[in-house]
Design an enzyme around this catalytic site. Structure first.
Site, PDB file in Angstrom:
ATOM      1  N   ASP A  79      59.036 -46.775   4.320  1.00  0.00           N
ATOM      2  CA  ASP A  79      58.406 -47.084   5.604  1.00  0.00           C
ATOM      3  C   ASP A  79      57.627 -45.854   6.049  1.00  0.00           C
ATOM      4  O   ASP A  79      58.221 -44.899   6.556  1.00  0.00           O
ATOM      5  CB  ASP A  79      59.459 -47.427   6.663  1.00  0.00           C
ATOM      6  CG  ASP A  79      60.175 -48.730   6.387  1.00  0.00           C
ATOM      7  OD1 ASP A  79      59.657 -49.779   6.790  1.00  0.00           O
ATOM      8  OD2 ASP A  79      61.262 -48.695   5.764  1.00  0.00           O
ATOM      9  N   ARG A  87      59.143 -41.810   6.985  1.00  0.00           N
ATOM     10  CA  ARG A  87      60.250 -41.205   6.231  1.00  0.00           C
ATOM     11  C   ARG A  87      59.847 -39.867   5.626  1.00  0.00           C
ATOM     12  O   ARG A  87      60.681 -38.999   5.423  1.00  0.00           O
ATOM     13  CB  ARG A  87      60.716 -42.151   5.117  1.00  0.00           C
ATOM     14  CG  ARG A  87      60.967 -43.579   5.554  1.00  0.00           C
ATOM     15  CD  ARG A  87      61.910 -43.713   6.721  1.00  0.00           C
ATOM     16  NE  ARG A  87      62.139 -45.114   7.050  1.00  0.00           N
ATOM     17  CZ  ARG A  87      62.661 -45.542   8.179  1.00  0.00           C
ATOM     18  NH1 ARG A  87      63.003 -44.676   9.118  1.00  0.00           N
ATOM     19  NH2 ARG A  87      62.846 -46.835   8.405  1.00  0.00           N
ATOM     20  N   HIS A 188      67.756 -54.385  15.140  1.00  0.00           N
ATOM     21  CA  HIS A 188      68.737 -53.533  14.472  1.00  0.00           C
ATOM     22  C   HIS A 188      70.120 -53.717  15.096  1.00  0.00           C
ATOM     23  O   HIS A 188      71.138 -53.478  14.435  1.00  0.00           O
ATOM     24  CB  HIS A 188      68.339 -52.054  14.570  1.00  0.00           C
ATOM     25  CG  HIS A 188      67.169 -51.688  13.709  1.00  0.00           C
ATOM     26  ND1 HIS A 188      65.875 -51.855  14.113  1.00  0.00           N
ATOM     27  CD2 HIS A 188      67.111 -51.180  12.451  1.00  0.00           C
ATOM     28  CE1 HIS A 188      65.057 -51.445  13.153  1.00  0.00           C
ATOM     29  NE2 HIS A 188      65.786 -51.037  12.129  1.00  0.00           N
ATOM     30  N   ASP A 260      63.318 -58.616   6.217  1.00  0.00           N
ATOM     31  CA  ASP A 260      63.668 -57.300   6.738  1.00  0.00           C
ATOM     32  C   ASP A 260      65.073 -56.987   6.223  1.00  0.00           C
ATOM     33  O   ASP A 260      65.698 -57.794   5.521  1.00  0.00           O
ATOM     34  CB  ASP A 260      63.594 -57.310   8.270  1.00  0.00           C
ATOM     35  CG  ASP A 260      63.311 -55.929   8.861  1.00  0.00           C
ATOM     36  OD1 ASP A 260      63.554 -54.916   8.172  1.00  0.00           O
ATOM     37  OD2 ASP A 260      62.847 -55.855  10.013  1.00  0.00           O
TER      38      ASP A 260
END
Length: 332
Positions: A79, A87, A188, A260
């Protein structure tokens, strides 16, 4: 032409998985994911990265090991949106993120530099760009990650990034279909719900994904959001109505479709249920981004359904053909 045994249940199952791992080298865990799980790809996070030299060695070693095991080359994903989701940090170029991308030249520069830096490391897939549309009157969970503007502006900037990444040899993955710009909860930690009319989605949220399709984006990532007007029971990442009926059939998208991360809290189903839904929806790849039992459970579930359900076996072969076509386009 990539050689592949389409009768091998373990190989068919493994190619459908994009997996995370602990460590910064080709360690025993990563070897297990490749050799035993037969994974189609890996995804990198900040703890996997220490330096440019280390990262390059990790990516190259993992890809070579896959080839040594008789597998197709690996997707190596990251990502790297810029801003809060990047990252790779210094010495790699740090961009401020999509909200600060004001011109097409900004988008071209981001894509060109990012593609060059990722490619030099042996990374071949970027989970970007974000193609969600966040209205100014909504406290969107995505406000710090989206391109600023309406659906047409998001489309222009996003497709410029897609084209630049892919011209640089990096597969782009547009996210998060069919759009999470109007949600205020974080998947998340929760299962967000967007109770929008299909006509509203078509006029706004779906516009950038239609543009991404026309730009031949390599992949589209499904959100974990529940859209009751599209599917009252299953979130997008597990929904045949959204992944197959809407994205594949109605919109005609022929590239890779992926979930995802299935480790996110929005997923409140066991892995067997998740993988059955994913396979029934003909979603090409499932992301399981963290080390743990979910990886083995996901692989075992795919193998069981491939073995016992002829329809899922045949549709699974179609998914793997799409995966291999993407690998042939970018990796060979």
């Amino acid at each position: 032409m990539i050689q592949f045994n389409f009768q091998s249940i373990p190989d068919l199952a493994g190619q459908r998985l994009l997996l995370g791992f602990d460590g910064q080298t080709l360690n025993a865990e990563l070897k297990h994911l490749i050799k035993e799980c037969r994974t189609g790809g890996i995804i990198l996070f900040r703890p996997n990265i220490d330096s440019a030299d280390q990262l390059r060695r990790l990516c190259m070693d993992a890809r070579k090991y896959a080839l040594d095991q008789g597998l197709p080359d690996l997707f190596v994903a990251v990502d790297q949106e810029g801003g809060q989701v990047a990252r790779l940090r210094k010495p790699f170029t740090e961009f401020p993120g999509n909200p600060h991308m004001k011109t097409l030249e900004d988008a071209r520069e981001f894509a060109r530099i990012t593609a060059s830096e990722l490619s030099d490391m042996g990374i071949n897939m970027n989970m970007a760009p974000v193609m969600d549309v966040a209205p100014p009157d909504v406290d969107s969970i995505m406000k710090d990650r989206v391109f600023t503007g309406d659906a047409d502006r998001v489309s222009q900037l996003g497709t410029t990034v897609i084209q630049g990444l892919q011209e640089g040899g990096i597969m782009a993955v547009a996210k998060h279909f069919p759009g999470i710009g109007r949600t205020v909860k974080d998947s998340h930690f929760f299962l967000p719900e967007l109770d929008a009319e299909p006509s509203d989605l078509k006029q706004t949220d779906l516009v950038p994904f239609e543009a991404a399709k026309k730009a031949r984006v390599s992949g589209i990532m499904l959100s974990h959001i529940l859209y009751p007007k599209l599917d009252s029971h299953w979130q997008a990442s597990l929904s045949k109505r959204i992944a197959y009926d809407l994205l594949r059939t109605d919109m005609g998208y022929q590239g890779l479709v992926m979930t995802d991360d299935l480790d996110m809290k929005a997923i409140n189903h066991d892995m067997d249920t998740c993988m059955h839904r994913i396979m029934a929806a003909q979603i090409d790849m499932a992301l399981v981004c963290h080390a743990g039992p979910n990886i083995v459970e996901a692989r075992d579930a795919v193998m069981r359904y491939l073995e016992k359900d002829r329809e899922l076996f045949e549709s699974g072969r179609t998914c793997v053909k799409r995966i291999l076509a993407a690998k042939e386009r970018f990796l060979v």
